[in-house]
Design a protein around this motif. Structure first.
Motif, PDB file in Angstrom:
ATOM      1  N   LYS A  44       0.846  -1.192   0.000  1.00 21.30           N
ATOM      2  CA  LYS A  44       0.000   0.000   0.000  1.00 21.30           C
ATOM      3  C   LYS A  44       0.876   1.234   0.000  1.00 21.30           C
ATOM      4  CE  LYS A  44      -3.673   2.411   2.488  1.00 21.30           C
ATOM      5  NZ  LYS A  44      -4.578   2.407   3.669  1.00 21.30           N
ATOM      6  N   ILE A  45       0.612   2.120  -0.944  1.00 21.18           N
ATOM      7  CA  ILE A  45       1.392   3.355  -1.061  1.00 21.18           C
ATOM      8  C   ILE A  45       0.842   4.385  -0.080  1.00 21.18           C
ATOM      9  CG2 ILE A  45       2.025   5.267  -2.580  1.00 21.18           C
ATOM     10  CD1 ILE A  45       1.865   3.279  -4.918  1.00 21.18           C
ATOM     11  N   ILE A  46       1.696   4.864   0.801  1.00 23.43           N
ATOM     12  CA  ILE A  46       1.307   5.884   1.780  1.00 23.43           C
ATOM     13  C   ILE A  46       1.355   7.269   1.141  1.00 23.43           C
ATOM     14  CG2 ILE A  46       1.856   6.923   4.020  1.00 23.43           C
ATOM     15  CD1 ILE A  46       3.181   4.214   4.758  1.00 23.43           C
ATOM     16  N   ARG A  47       2.479   7.567   0.519  1.00 17.74           N
ATOM     17  CA  ARG A  47       2.648   8.863  -0.133  1.00 17.74           C
ATOM     18  C   ARG A  47       3.913   8.831  -0.979  1.00 17.74           C
ATOM     19  NH1 ARG A  47       6.399  12.274   2.700  1.00 17.74           N
ATOM     20  NH2 ARG A  47       7.103  11.326   4.666  1.00 17.74           N
ATOM     21  N   PHE A  48       4.071   9.877  -1.787  1.00 17.69           N
ATOM     22  CA  PHE A  48       5.279  10.077  -2.580  1.00 17.69           C
ATOM     23  C   PHE A  48       5.988  11.330  -2.084  1.00 17.69           C
ATOM     24  CE2 PHE A  48       2.326   7.844  -5.360  1.00 17.69           C
ATOM     25  CZ  PHE A  48       3.112   6.874  -5.975  1.00 17.69           C
ATOM     26  N   ALA A  49       7.293  11.399  -2.328  1.00 20.40           N
ATOM     27  CA  ALA A  49       8.046  12.599  -1.951  1.00 20.40           C
ATOM     28  C   ALA A  49       9.288  12.728  -2.828  1.00 20.40           C
ATOM     29  CB  ALA A  49       8.456  12.556  -0.478  1.00 20.40           C
ATOM     30  N   ALA A  50       9.586  13.965  -3.206  1.00 26.11           N
ATOM     31  CA  ALA A  50      10.849  14.232  -3.896  1.00 26.11           C
ATOM     32  C   ALA A  50      12.005  14.027  -2.919  1.00 26.11           C
ATOM     33  CB  ALA A  50      10.860  15.653  -4.434  1.00 26.11           C
ATOM     34  N   GLN A  51      13.147  13.650  -3.456  1.00 23.03           N
ATOM     35  CA  GLN A  51      14.322  13.437  -2.620  1.00 23.03           C
ATOM     36  C   GLN A  51      15.549  13.974  -3.350  1.00 23.03           C
ATOM     37  OE1 GLN A  51      15.956   9.409  -1.794  1.00 23.03           O
ATOM     38  NE2 GLN A  51      15.297   9.746   0.311  1.00 23.03           N
ATOM     39  N   GLY A  52      16.652  14.139  -2.629  1.00 24.11           N
ATOM     40  CA  GLY A  52      17.902  14.557  -3.245  1.00 24.11           C
ATOM     41  C   GLY A  52      17.883  16.015  -3.687  1.00 24.11           C
ATOM     42  N   SER A  53      18.671  16.326  -4.716  1.00 28.28           N
ATOM     43  CA  SER A  53      18.828  17.716  -5.166  1.00 28.28           C
ATOM     44  C   SER A  53      17.511  18.333  -5.595  1.00 28.28           C
ATOM     45  CB  SER A  53      19.831  17.770  -6.325  1.00 28.28           C
ATOM     46  OG  SER A  53      21.104  17.333  -5.911  1.00 28.28           O
ATOM     47  N   TRP A  54      16.624  17.533  -6.139  1.00 29.11           N
ATOM     48  CA  TRP A  54      15.307  18.046  -6.537  1.00 29.11           C
ATOM     49  C   TRP A  54      14.547  18.545  -5.301  1.00 29.11           C
ATOM     50  CZ3 TRP A  54      10.627  14.527  -8.018  1.00 29.11           C
ATOM     51  CH2 TRP A  54       9.571  15.320  -8.459  1.00 29.11           C
ATOM     52  N   ALA A  55      14.545  17.757  -4.250  1.00 33.21           N
ATOM     53  CA  ALA A  55      13.844  18.150  -3.023  1.00 33.21           C
ATOM     54  C   ALA A  55      14.535  19.312  -2.326  1.00 33.21           C
ATOM     55  CB  ALA A  55      13.753  16.955  -2.081  1.00 33.21           C
ATOM     56  N   HIS A  56      15.864  19.340  -2.404  1.00 32.20           N
ATOM     57  CA  HIS A  56      16.629  20.385  -1.716  1.00 32.20           C
ATOM     58  C   HIS A  56      16.686  21.681  -2.508  1.00 32.20           C
ATOM     59  CE1 HIS A  56      18.918  16.616  -0.196  1.00 32.20           C
ATOM     60  NE2 HIS A  56      17.773  16.769   0.446  1.00 32.20           N
ATOM     61  N   LYS A  57      16.185  21.658  -3.741  1.00 35.01           N
ATOM     62  CA  LYS A  57      16.167  22.827  -4.643  1.00 35.01           C
ATOM     63  C   LYS A  57      17.575  23.264  -5.029  1.00 35.01           C
ATOM     64  CE  LYS A  57      11.746  24.482  -2.800  1.00 35.01           C
ATOM     65  NZ  LYS A  57      10.996  25.608  -2.203  1.00 35.01           N
ATOM     66  N   THR A  58      18.496  22.296  -5.072  1.00 30.70           N
ATOM     67  CA  THR A  58      19.867  22.599  -5.478  1.00 30.70           C
ATOM     68  C   THR A  58      20.203  21.986  -6.825  1.00 30.70           C
ATOM     69  OG1 THR A  58      20.747  20.644  -4.313  1.00 30.70           O
ATOM     70  CG2 THR A  58      20.623  22.717  -3.072  1.00 30.70           C
ATOM     71  N   ILE A  59      19.201  21.494  -7.540  1.00 31.28           N
ATOM     72  CA  ILE A  59      19.429  20.880  -8.837  1.00 31.28           C
ATOM     73  C   ILE A  59      19.894  21.951  -9.820  1.00 31.28           C
ATOM     74  CG2 ILE A  59      17.073  21.165  -9.733  1.00 31.28           C
ATOM     75  CD1 ILE A  59      17.283  18.228 -10.702  1.00 31.28           C
ATOM     76  N   ILE A  60      20.862  21.616 -10.672  1.00 31.49           N
ATOM     77  CA  ILE A  60      21.409  22.575 -11.635  1.00 31.49           C
ATOM     78  C   ILE A  60      21.412  21.947 -13.023  1.00 31.49           C
ATOM     79  CG2 ILE A  60      22.848  23.698  -9.889  1.00 31.49           C
ATOM     80  CD1 ILE A  60      25.271  22.225 -11.129  1.00 31.49           C
ATOM     81  N   LYS A  61      21.703  22.784 -14.012  1.00 31.53           N
ATOM     82  CA  LYS A  61      21.834  22.273 -15.376  1.00 31.53           C
ATOM     83  C   LYS A  61      22.975  21.264 -15.427  1.00 31.53           C
ATOM     84  CE  LYS A  61      20.345  26.353 -18.014  1.00 31.53           C
ATOM     85  NZ  LYS A  61      20.842  27.469 -18.859  1.00 31.53           N
ATOM     86  N   PRO A  62      22.812  20.207 -16.205  1.00 31.43           N
ATOM     87  CA  PRO A  62      23.930  19.280 -16.377  1.00 31.43           C
ATOM     88  C   PRO A  62      25.099  19.991 -17.055  1.00 31.43           C
ATOM     89  CG  PRO A  62      21.871  18.349 -17.216  1.00 31.43           C
ATOM     90  CD  PRO A  62      21.614  19.801 -16.948  1.00 31.43           C
ATOM     91  N   PRO A  63      26.341  19.538 -16.788  1.00 28.74           N
ATOM     92  CA  PRO A  63      27.484  20.171 -17.447  1.00 28.74           C
ATOM     93  C   PRO A  63      27.428  19.989 -18.953  1.00 28.74           C
ATOM     94  CG  PRO A  63      28.138  18.165 -16.279  1.00 28.74           C
ATOM     95  CD  PRO A  63      26.727  18.457 -15.883  1.00 28.74           C
ATOM     96  N   THR A  64      28.153  20.848 -19.659  1.00 28.97           N
ATOM     97  CA  THR A  64      28.166  20.812 -21.121  1.00 28.97           C
ATOM     98  C   THR A  64      28.543  19.419 -21.606  1.00 28.97           C
ATOM     99  OG1 THR A  64      28.831  23.120 -21.167  1.00 28.97           O
ATOM    100  CG2 THR A  64      29.181  21.855 -23.177  1.00 28.97           C
ATOM    101  N   GLY A  65      27.802  18.933 -22.599  1.00 33.16           N
ATOM    102  CA  GLY A  65      28.059  17.608 -23.153  1.00 33.16           C
ATOM    103  C   GLY A  65      27.229  16.524 -22.508  1.00 33.16           C
ATOM    104  N   ASN A  66      26.548  16.830 -21.402  1.00 34.75           N
ATOM    105  CA  ASN A  66      25.683  15.857 -20.740  1.00 34.75           C
ATOM    106  C   ASN A  66      24.323  16.524 -20.527  1.00 34.75           C
ATOM    107  OD1 ASN A  66      24.455  13.887 -19.250  1.00 34.75           O
ATOM    108  ND2 ASN A  66      25.704  14.167 -17.417  1.00 34.75           N
ATOM    109  N   LYS A  67      23.369  16.192 -21.389  1.00 32.87           N
ATOM    110  CA  LYS A  67      22.082  16.889 -21.373  1.00 32.87           C
ATOM    111  C   LYS A  67      21.150  16.384 -20.280  1.00 32.87           C
ATOM    112  CE  LYS A  67      22.160  17.885 -26.343  1.00 32.87           C
ATOM    113  NZ  LYS A  67      21.458  17.712 -27.638  1.00 32.87           N
ATOM    114  N   GLU A  68      21.436  15.199 -19.726  1.00 30.10           N
ATOM    115  CA  GLU A  68      20.500  14.581 -18.798  1.00 30.10           C
ATOM    116  C   GLU A  68      20.855  14.913 -17.346  1.00 30.10           C
ATOM    117  OE1 GLU A  68      20.657  10.452 -19.787  1.00 30.10           O
ATOM    118  OE2 GLU A  68      19.644  10.720 -21.716  1.00 30.10           O
TER     119      GLU A  68
END
Length: 478
Positions: A44-68
């Motif tokens: 049974k799924i209780i809930r979902f939550a973002a984790q890591g850089s996405w949750a911490h709002k520190t996610i950045i653009k990937p470096p040049t040459g790596n689009k993902e």
């Protein structure tokens, strides 16, 4: 100089992940949430939550040459009787693999199932089992499929701790500082530190009374200076690899996979970058401060202001010698000897990031025109020769007198400077440092009409001191 507005531009235009990509991530995650709730996944799924850089709002653009980029989604689950840790991951993978939508996008890791949106992002879907305790707080367990065991997790604890540290600083300046340091890590590639470790080291430098008694963080540049300075102080006080634990889950070490050698390198690099931050922050001349910040962050920092200032300075140079001529026309009319008068301190030219050795070795550049990097030499070139666009030049640094290569104790870094209107209009005003390929060489295509130059810096690999610098080698693309 703080240059606060230029920091805002740099984050918006270069560092931050585009809002459109964040919106797309949110849309894809919402679809996965609906898919899993409607699936036959037994827990049974209780809930979902973002984790890591996405949750911490520190996610950045990937470096040049790596689009993902990478993002993490936690699925909090009620336990299933008789299920071992591996089954939670294996069954989650089965559910995704049974879907025509996700079958070819899905792979499995030790603790998660990864959905790969090729060319966009990887989403790690992490099942975490929540166990209730009547006389205490709930506990959270990550499912380790490889070792078939449950591992303690902090749930949302780390995310909440980081949010409180950022709130204490104010202005989201701690989040922005984390993004800047992650950008530095990804673009310079001079040190390694996982994002959660880097975030922890930054967050732990926030003082209890910083925002209560003292106005420690009035703006982003000051926050960067304070945090990097405190981090350097702490690292210098700890020459041996310390145990950096999860502040929300004592006993979980974030340095367990770091070696002493990696830590030593990180410690040295942060010390070096602290000097650069202090130097740029304290510089009172605006143009010089921009150069020093660009030494740290590269050619994308303040590029709009640099473009205007560079064009203005070159026009002054050209007008002072011959009214109404662009630089190429000026060389055609007056000869290559005019190039010796060309200013070297253009705004886009990055400050040399190394100290000089006491004794200097003469360095010379030899160059050949090549249609492509691994092609045949078409003709030798000397400084100031004219060359057509859509060709290229192979440069090699050699000993001044003998023309022999330097020993393996040295490396050569190349300062490549683009000038003039075509490069400026294409956002390609360069002035930074670039590594050699084999034999202390570098290949550069000829793209933009204008007068450009390269300069070779001979660096001792052990001491990292500059032991020799060539003259500027001018390239006139007509």
């Amino acid at each position: 100089m703080k240059l606060t507005a230029r920091f805002d531009d740099f984050l918006r235009d270069t560092v931050n992940l585009n809002q459109a990509r964040i919106d797309l991530l949110s849309q894809r995650v919402d679809t996965i949430k609906r898919f899993l709730r409607d699936s036959d996944y037994e827990p049974k799924i209780i809930r979902f939550a973002a984790q890591g850089s996405w949750a911490h709002k520190t996610i950045i653009k990937p470096p040049t040459g790596n689009k993902e980029f990478d993002a993490d989604l936690v699925v909090y689950l009620e336990p299933v009787d008789d299920w071992d840790a591996a089954k939670y991951v294996n069954e989650l993978r089965r559910v995704f693999r049974a879907s025509a939508t996700y079958k070819d996008k899905t792979s499995r890791k030790s603790r998660c199932v990864t959905v790969d949106y090729a060319g966009d992002f990887h989403l790690d879907v992490v099942p975490i089992v929540v166990r209730e305790h009547w006389l205490g707080s709930d506990t959270y367990e990550v499912c380790n499929r490889a070792e078939n065991c449950f591992e303690a997790s902090d749930g949302d604890g780390f995310k909440e701790w980081w949010s409180e540290q950022n709130k204490a600083v104010g202005g989201n300046y701690l989040i922005k500082t984390a993004r800047l340091l992650k950008y530095l890590r990804d673009t310079k590639s001079t040190f390694s530190a996982k994002s959660v470790l880097l975030t922890t080291l930054i967050g732990e430098r926030v003082g209890v009374f910083d925002g209560v008694i003292f106005d420690t963080y009035p703006d982003l540049p000051t926050t960067l200076k304070v945090i990097v300075g405190r981090l350097d102080d702490w690292l210098q006080e700890n020459p041996d690899l310390p145990a950096v634990e999860n502040p929300a889950l004592p006993g979980e070490s974030f340095t367990r996979k770091w070696t002493q050698e990696q830590y030593d390198n990180f410690r040295n690099k942060i010390s070096q970058y602290r000097e650069w931050v202090d130097d740029a922050y304290g510089e009172e001349d605006r143009d010089e401060s921009i150069k020093k910040w660009r030494r740290l962050f590269g050619e994308s920092f303040a590029k709009g202001e640099v473009k205007e200032a560079a064009s203005r300075r070159l026009r002054v140079f050209a007008d002072a010698i011959q009214q109404g001529k662009d630089l190429v026309s000026l060389v055609e009319a007056r000869g290559r000897q005019i190039l010796t008068q060309m200013p070297a301190n253009l705004p886009q030219v990055v400050s040399v990031p190394y100290r000089n050795a006491a004794n200097q070795v003469p360095v010379r550049i030899v160059a050949y025109e090549r249609a492509e990097e691994d092609g045949a030499d078409l003709r030798p070139l000397t400084s100031g020769d004219m060359i057509h666009p859509n060709s290229g030049i192979y440069f090699r640094a050699v000993q001044q007198a003998s023309g022999l290569p330097f020993s393996k104790d040295f490396k050569v870094e190349w300062q490549v400077v683009n000038t003039d209107e075509e490069a400026a209009n294409s956002d390609c005003l360069r002035g930074g440092f670039y590594p050699s390929k084999d034999m202390n060489s570098r290949y550069e295509p000829t793209k933009f009409r204008g007068v450009h130059w390269v300069q070779a810096f001979l660096i001792n690999k052990r001491t990292r001191l500059v032991c020799g610098v060539s003259d500027r080698f001018f390239v006139v693309i007509a």
